[in-house]
Structures are given as C-alpha cells and as structure tokens.
Write a protein that holds these residues in place. Sequence first.
Motif, mmCIF file in Angstrom:
data_model
loop_
_atom_site.group_PDB
_atom_site.id
_atom_site.type_symbol
_atom_site.label_atom_id
_atom_site.label_comp_id
_atom_site.label_asym_id
_atom_site.label_seq_id
_atom_site.Cartn_x
_atom_site.Cartn_y
_atom_site.Cartn_z
ATOM 1 N N PRO A 260 37.318 12.406 6.555
ATOM 2 C CA PRO A 260 36.655 12.547 5.355
ATOM 3 C C PRO A 260 37.650 12.664 4.380
ATOM 4 O O PRO A 260 38.219 13.792 4.230
ATOM 5 N N GLY A 261 37.509 11.909 3.124
ATOM 6 C CA GLY A 261 38.358 11.957 1.948
ATOM 7 C C GLY A 261 39.481 11.319 2.196
ATOM 8 O O GLY A 261 40.253 11.284 0.993
ATOM 9 N N ARG B 140 34.560 4.129 -5.460
ATOM 10 C CA ARG B 140 35.539 4.869 -4.433
ATOM 11 C C ARG B 140 36.218 3.405 -3.754
ATOM 12 O O ARG B 140 37.229 3.727 -3.207
ATOM 13 N N SER C 162 38.128 7.799 -0.734
ATOM 14 C CA SER C 162 37.196 9.107 -0.572
ATOM 15 C C SER C 162 36.253 8.670 0.386
ATOM 16 O O SER C 162 34.999 8.631 -0.054
ATOM 17 N N LYS D 135 33.657 8.492 3.250
ATOM 18 C CA LYS D 135 32.763 9.497 4.119
ATOM 19 C C LYS D 135 32.323 9.067 5.353
ATOM 20 O O LYS D 135 32.094 7.840 5.779
ATOM 21 N N GLU E 217 29.536 8.471 6.387
ATOM 22 C CA GLU E 217 28.386 7.252 6.043
ATOM 23 C C GLU E 217 29.192 5.888 5.810
ATOM 24 O O GLU E 217 28.285 4.841 6.040
ATOM 25 N N ASP E 218 30.344 5.719 5.643
ATOM 26 C CA ASP E 218 31.241 4.506 5.495
ATOM 27 C C ASP E 218 31.322 4.068 6.946
ATOM 28 O O ASP E 218 32.085 3.076 7.072
#
Length: 126
Positions: free
Chosen positions: A13-14, A66, A84, A86, A88-89
């Motif tokens: 994440p990120g 993003r 960035s 997440k 959920e991506d």
Amino acid sequence: VQLQASGGGLVQPGGSLRLSCAASGSIFGITTAMGWYRQAPGKQRELVAAITSGINTNYADSVEGRFTISRGNAKNTVYLQMNSLKPEDTAVYYCNAAGRVTWYSGTFDYTNSPYWGQGTQVTVSS
C-alpha cells in the motif's frame, strides 16, 4: 488487432506500478481512443481511465489524482501510472482499444470495443 498488457505485480500500500499496453493491427493509430479497465474478484469490470486520440483523459472517481493514463511517443502504446496504491485497487487490469467516445459537457464517456488485452494482475497488499 492484438493488445499486450504488462506491468502488473505485487506492491505494498502506498506504492506505485506502471502498466503498459502495446497495440498492433490495422485499426490502431493516432485516431484510436483507449481505456484501462479492472475487475476484482466477484465484481463487474469497471472503467478506470480512458484517453482519446488527442490528450483528453477521463478517470474513475476512485482513482482520480492517483492514476495517470498517457500515450507513448509511438502512439501504439498506452500507459497507466498508478501511484498511492490501495488494497482496493487489487484487480486484474485490462486494456481496451478503439472504444466509442461520447462527448458531453466538456468531458467524455468511453464505451469499450471488442478489442481486449489479456489482463495483468495487480495486487496491493502488505
């Protein structure tokens, strides 16, 4: 028409990833709009970003700010820079070429064509 997608992988994440879609075939050229879609397990395929034959772009609300869609110099390659990221991506990402562009109120809708790449898995997890 052949579309070859690549660049997926596992990222924290990120983090960031850049997807590429190389197209070949008689219908592809500078006049062809393209889009990136994604499909998560148990969900419908959704449009993530689209680019017209020019420089106009459109993004899903969930990725606005993003993700960036762009064309390569040779015009037969489209990229999706994802920052960035997440959890959920997480999804299989597909590119689509020569979809229908419908303009309204200064923006556009992209409707997919039958021309799809094979999909590339993006997993965002720690």
